[in-house]
Design a protein around this motif. Structure first.
Motif, PDB file in Angstrom:
ATOM      1  N   GLU A 240     -31.713  14.673 -32.974  1.00 30.90           N
ATOM      2  CA  GLU A 240     -31.406  15.089 -34.330  1.00 30.90           C
ATOM      3  C   GLU A 240     -30.874  13.880 -35.097  1.00 30.90           C
ATOM      4  N   ALA A 241     -31.377  13.693 -36.301  1.00 29.24           N
ATOM      5  CA  ALA A 241     -30.985  12.531 -37.107  1.00 29.24           C
ATOM      6  C   ALA A 241     -30.676  12.973 -38.528  1.00 29.24           C
ATOM      7  N   SER A 242     -29.637  12.381 -39.113  1.00 27.27           N
ATOM      8  CA  SER A 242     -29.312  12.662 -40.508  1.00 27.27           C
ATOM      9  C   SER A 242     -30.340  11.995 -41.416  1.00 27.27           C
ATOM     10  N   ASP A 243     -30.282  12.334 -42.696  1.00 30.20           N
ATOM     11  CA  ASP A 243     -31.245  11.764 -43.648  1.00 30.20           C
ATOM     12  C   ASP A 243     -31.136  10.243 -43.695  1.00 30.20           C
ATOM     13  N   LEU A 244     -29.883   9.730 -43.667  1.00 32.01           N
ATOM     14  CA  LEU A 244     -29.711   8.283 -43.707  1.00 32.01           C
ATOM     15  C   LEU A 244     -30.224   7.624 -42.436  1.00 32.01           C
ATOM     16  N   CYS A 245     -30.032   8.303 -41.316  1.00 30.12           N
ATOM     17  CA  CYS A 245     -30.542   7.769 -40.054  1.00 30.12           C
ATOM     18  C   CYS A 245     -32.067   7.685 -40.101  1.00 30.12           C
ATOM     19  N   LYS A 246     -32.708   8.725 -40.628  1.00 28.87           N
ATOM     20  CA  LYS A 246     -34.166   8.689 -40.768  1.00 28.87           C
ATOM     21  C   LYS A 246     -34.591   7.542 -41.682  1.00 28.87           C
ATOM     22  N   ALA A 247     -33.836   7.356 -42.769  1.00 28.08           N
ATOM     23  CA  ALA A 247     -34.182   6.296 -43.717  1.00 28.08           C
ATOM     24  C   ALA A 247     -34.109   4.926 -43.054  1.00 28.08           C
ATOM     25  N   ASN A 248     -33.174   4.755 -42.114  1.00 27.33           N
ATOM     26  CA  ASN A 248     -33.075   3.482 -41.410  1.00 27.33           C
ATOM     27  C   ASN A 248     -34.335   3.153 -40.626  1.00 27.33           C
ATOM     28  N   TYR A 249     -35.073   4.192 -40.257  1.00 24.79           N
ATOM     29  CA  TYR A 249     -36.306   3.993 -39.503  1.00 24.79           C
ATOM     30  C   TYR A 249     -37.547   4.210 -40.369  1.00 24.79           C
ATOM     31  N   GLY A 250     -37.345   4.238 -41.676  1.00 26.75           N
ATOM     32  CA  GLY A 250     -38.475   4.326 -42.584  1.00 26.75           C
ATOM     33  C   GLY A 250     -39.047   5.717 -42.726  1.00 26.75           C
ATOM     34  N   ASP A 254     -37.626  14.856 -45.247  1.00 25.75           N
ATOM     35  CA  ASP A 254     -38.434  16.011 -44.868  1.00 25.75           C
ATOM     36  C   ASP A 254     -39.405  15.706 -43.725  1.00 25.75           C
ATOM     37  N   GLN A 255     -39.405  14.479 -43.214  1.00 29.24           N
ATOM     38  CA  GLN A 255     -40.314  14.123 -42.139  1.00 29.24           C
ATOM     39  C   GLN A 255     -39.703  14.425 -40.777  1.00 29.24           C
ATOM     40  N   SER A 256     -40.583  14.786 -39.845  1.00 26.51           N
ATOM     41  CA  SER A 256     -40.146  14.973 -38.462  1.00 26.51           C
ATOM     42  C   SER A 256     -39.828  13.608 -37.858  1.00 26.51           C
ATOM     43  N   PHE A 257     -38.785  13.556 -37.024  1.00 19.79           N
ATOM     44  CA  PHE A 257     -38.405  12.287 -36.403  1.00 19.79           C
ATOM     45  C   PHE A 257     -37.855  12.582 -35.017  1.00 19.79           C
ATOM     46  N   THR A 258     -38.668  12.324 -33.990  1.00 20.54           N
ATOM     47  CA  THR A 258     -38.302  12.615 -32.617  1.00 20.54           C
ATOM     48  C   THR A 258     -37.785  11.372 -31.921  1.00 20.54           C
ATOM     49  N   PHE A 259     -37.317  11.577 -30.691  1.00 20.70           N
ATOM     50  CA  PHE A 259     -36.850  10.444 -29.897  1.00 20.70           C
ATOM     51  C   PHE A 259     -37.997   9.486 -29.610  1.00 20.70           C
ATOM     52  N   ALA A 260     -39.192  10.046 -29.381  1.00 13.52           N
ATOM     53  CA  ALA A 260     -40.362   9.189 -29.155  1.00 13.52           C
ATOM     54  C   ALA A 260     -40.686   8.365 -30.399  1.00 13.52           C
ATOM     55  N   ASP A 261     -40.523   8.967 -31.584  1.00 11.33           N
ATOM     56  CA  ASP A 261     -40.750   8.223 -32.833  1.00 11.33           C
ATOM     57  C   ASP A 261     -39.752   7.068 -32.947  1.00 11.33           C
ATOM     58  N   LEU A 262     -38.497   7.341 -32.583  1.00  5.12           N
ATOM     59  CA  LEU A 262     -37.477   6.305 -32.658  1.00  5.12           C
ATOM     60  C   LEU A 262     -37.841   5.118 -31.771  1.00  5.12           C
ATOM     61  N   ARG A 322     -25.025  14.775 -23.521  1.00  7.61           N
ATOM     62  CA  ARG A 322     -25.375  14.422 -24.890  1.00  7.61           C
ATOM     63  C   ARG A 322     -24.847  13.032 -25.225  1.00  7.61           C
ATOM     64  N   LEU A 323     -25.613  12.335 -26.033  1.00  4.09           N
ATOM     65  CA  LEU A 323     -25.163  11.086 -26.642  1.00  4.09           C
ATOM     66  C   LEU A 323     -25.161  11.287 -28.149  1.00  4.09           C
ATOM     67  N   ALA A 324     -24.137  10.817 -28.796  1.00  4.40           N
ATOM     68  CA  ALA A 324     -24.069  10.939 -30.250  1.00  4.40           C
ATOM     69  C   ALA A 324     -23.497   9.654 -30.813  1.00  4.40           C
ATOM     70  N   GLY A 325     -23.907   9.327 -32.027  1.00  7.61           N
ATOM     71  CA  GLY A 325     -23.404   8.100 -32.623  1.00  7.61           C
ATOM     72  C   GLY A 325     -23.906   7.885 -34.032  1.00  7.61           C
ATOM     73  N   VAL A 326     -23.857   6.636 -34.472  1.00  8.27           N
ATOM     74  CA  VAL A 326     -24.263   6.270 -35.832  1.00  8.27           C
ATOM     75  C   VAL A 326     -25.166   5.054 -35.768  1.00  8.27           C
ATOM     76  N   SER A 327     -25.944   4.873 -36.827  1.00  7.40           N
ATOM     77  CA  SER A 327     -26.783   3.679 -36.960  1.00  7.40           C
ATOM     78  C   SER A 327     -26.582   3.097 -38.358  1.00  7.40           C
ATOM     79  N   LEU A 328     -26.637   1.781 -38.443  1.00  7.34           N
ATOM     80  CA  LEU A 328     -26.371   1.069 -39.693  1.00  7.34           C
ATOM     81  C   LEU A 328     -27.413  -0.017 -39.878  1.00  7.34           C
ATOM     82  N   ASP A 329     -27.979  -0.088 -41.082  1.00  5.99           N
ATOM     83  CA  ASP A 329     -28.930  -1.147 -41.397  1.00  5.99           C
ATOM     84  C   ASP A 329     -28.143  -2.436 -41.658  1.00  5.99           C
TER      85      ASP A 329
END
Length: 532
Positions: A240-250, A254-262, A322-329
């Protein structure tokens, strides 16, 4: 004739029977009324959503059930500061009736109720042996509502916690019966459950509200710091990723973003290292703290991310669930670090070049001047000339300087503007190396003009001209109106710097002509060695 009165089989008169029947019907009607009122109050209490409306419904209904003149409910609350307070609701009397009186204290009459010890019911409370033991007062204070019949019932939870007490009074003695007491004891038990339920629900809602506000504050903080949050289920690899987390990966929100996508978005060279870091965090419970490159799917742009996380929940066997955290550009930070690295390297290069230049100036000056006084004067003048060019380049962030600016900087301190004539069609932008080399050469020409050439006499002038050819700069320094020039018998530092040093530094040619009318210096310098 005297007629005997009718009697029933039990020997009572017909009038007595009718009276008994009427009394029984009245008692039944009163019981029905009380039962209906109790049912209505019970329903009202059960549907209450706050303690105030609940206790008001209780005392209004209870007073109606038992026919009391007055009713009150004193109950305890805990404020935000942790202190306990006693509040009350009234029925049958206005609030002003108690406004001038303090809250009831735990006197002998009130103690059983406030302690939850039991019910107090009295046909005449003023005759109760516990009455009047409330020093410094004796009995009811002046102006108090008249009370003779008294009924007080503690309101306690099933766990025994005292929430408050129901109090009822009437000016007439003997108004409250054992049946009244039984009805209100049952009502008190229900109101205790309802109040406790309301408080539990309020506490739960408050906790949910605090959690929601905490989540909003956290989201605001993450959004303000441009940090995206993520959560990975170790067993299922659900991500599960927040909107900003998704944005970090382009990705869009509203787009699906799985662990495989990451994993697929991570740069192939960094991917094995990131997978190893994830597995280490899962296996050992170690902190997950990595920097890596990602390739955005839309346009292939390369970005840098910094991801941090840790085990958020452990399984029964001690493994991480579970692993949880944050990502920063951190792309801009990485670029800034690269720029800083380049600047440091450039600074080192310039310092080395400057030291080499100073060393060369010192060595050449020593060979050209015999006395220490002459050495110091010439050496200092040449260092000042070097610093002038450095000052000019510093103002331009060492990106370069124009040819005219180099001339102006070197000639300003030696001659007025009216003693120099410039002739050129367009200026030329020089790179730092060319600016330093030409600055030193111009300084030598100007110094020679002041000491021996055109500027050593009042009417002498210098003409500086240049023109740009497709791949070449042709520059001429011509002195006029000075002393008669003779070809020198030996080459000084200035001549050697111009004819050899300047030509070598800029891969060009320099020629000095000692014309009788004045010194002329011709330069032919390739543009590739001059331009930035």
């Amino acid at each position: 004739m005297v007629t005997a009165a009718k009697t029933d089989i039990r020997g009572g008169s017909e009038a007595d029977l009718r009276a008994q029947l009427a009394e029984a019907r009245a008692a039944l009607a009163d019981e029905v009324r009380k039962s209906e009122t109790l049912a209505r109050v019970t329903q009202s209490v059960a549907s209450s959503s706050d303690v105030g409306s609940c206790v008001q419904a209780v005392i209004d209904g209870a007073r109606e059930i038992i026919g009391a003149a007055y009713g009150a409910f004193f109950y305890n609350v805990v404020g935000a500061d942790g202190e306990s307070y006693t509040l009350y609701r009234l029925s049958g009397a206005p609030p002003e009736a108690f406004a001038s009186f303090p809250m009831p204290r735990k006197t002998e009459v009130f103690a059983p109720t406030f302690d939850g010890a039991g019910v107090v019911r009295s046909d005449d409370i003023t005759q109760d042996p516990r009455y009047g033991r409330n020093a410094p007062r004796r009995g009811m204070p002046p102006g108090h509502l008249p009370v003779r019949s008294y009924l007080a019932i503690p309101v306690t939870t099933p766990q025994g916690a005292v929430l408050g007490g129901l109090f009822f009074g009437d000016p007439e003695p003997g108004r409250f019966t054992a049946r009244d007491e039984a009805l209100l004891v049952g009502l008190g038990a229900q109101v205790a459950v309802t109040i406790e339920s309301i408080r539990i629900n309020a506490a739960a809602l408050d906790e949910l509200d605090q959690r929601r506000r905490a989540e909003e504050r956290l989201k605001f903080a993450l959004d303000s710091g441009r940090m995206g949050s993520w959560d990975l289920d170790v067993a299922t690899r659900a991500y599960e990723a927040s909107d900003l987390c998704k944005a970090n990966y382009g990705r869009r929100p509203d787009q699906s973003f799985t662990f495989a996508d990451l994993i697929a978005t991570i740069h192939p060279e960094d991917r094995p290292r990131i997978m190893a870091a994830i597995e280490s965090a899962i296996r050992d419970g170690a902190d997950y703290d990595v920097e890596y490159r990602v390739i955005l799917p839309a346009d292939g742009e390369l970005r840098w991310l910094h991801a941090r996380g840790r085990a958020a929940q452990t399984a029964d066997d001690g493994g991480v669930r579970r692993l949880a955290g944050v990502s920063l550009d951190i792309t801009e930070r990485k670029r800034a670090e690269e720029r800083q690295k380049l600047l440091v390297n450039e600074l080192n290069h310039r310092v080395k070049n400057s030291l080499a230049t100073v060393q060369s100036i010192a060595a050449q000056t020593l060979r050209s001047n015999a006395s220490p006084e002459f050495f110091r004067e010439a050496f200092e003048a040449r260092l000042i000339a070097l610093s002038h060019t450095h000052d000019l380049l510093t103002r331009e962030s060492w990106e370069g300087a124009s040819l005219r600016e180099v001339f102006d900087g070197e000639l300003h301190a030696m001659a007025g503007e009216d003693r120099v004539t410039f002739d050129y069609a367009s200026d030329l932008r020089l790179n730092p190396k060319a600016a330093v080399a030409l600055g030193m050469g111009i300084h030598e020409l100007a110094t020679n003009a002041v000491k021996y050439g055109a500027w050593s006499v009042p009417d002498g002038r210098v003409i500086v001209s240049w023109r740009l050819e497709p791949n070449l700069l042709r520059l001429t320094w011509a002195e006029r109106g000075g002393p008669t020039v003779k070809t020198p018998t030996r080459r000084g530092f200035g001549a050697r710097l111009l004819e050899r040093g300047l030509a070598a530094e800029l891969s060009g040619g320099v020629e000095l002509t000692y014309d009788a009318s004045g010194l002329v210096c011709h330069m032919a310098l390739p543009l590739r060695a001059l331009e930035p």
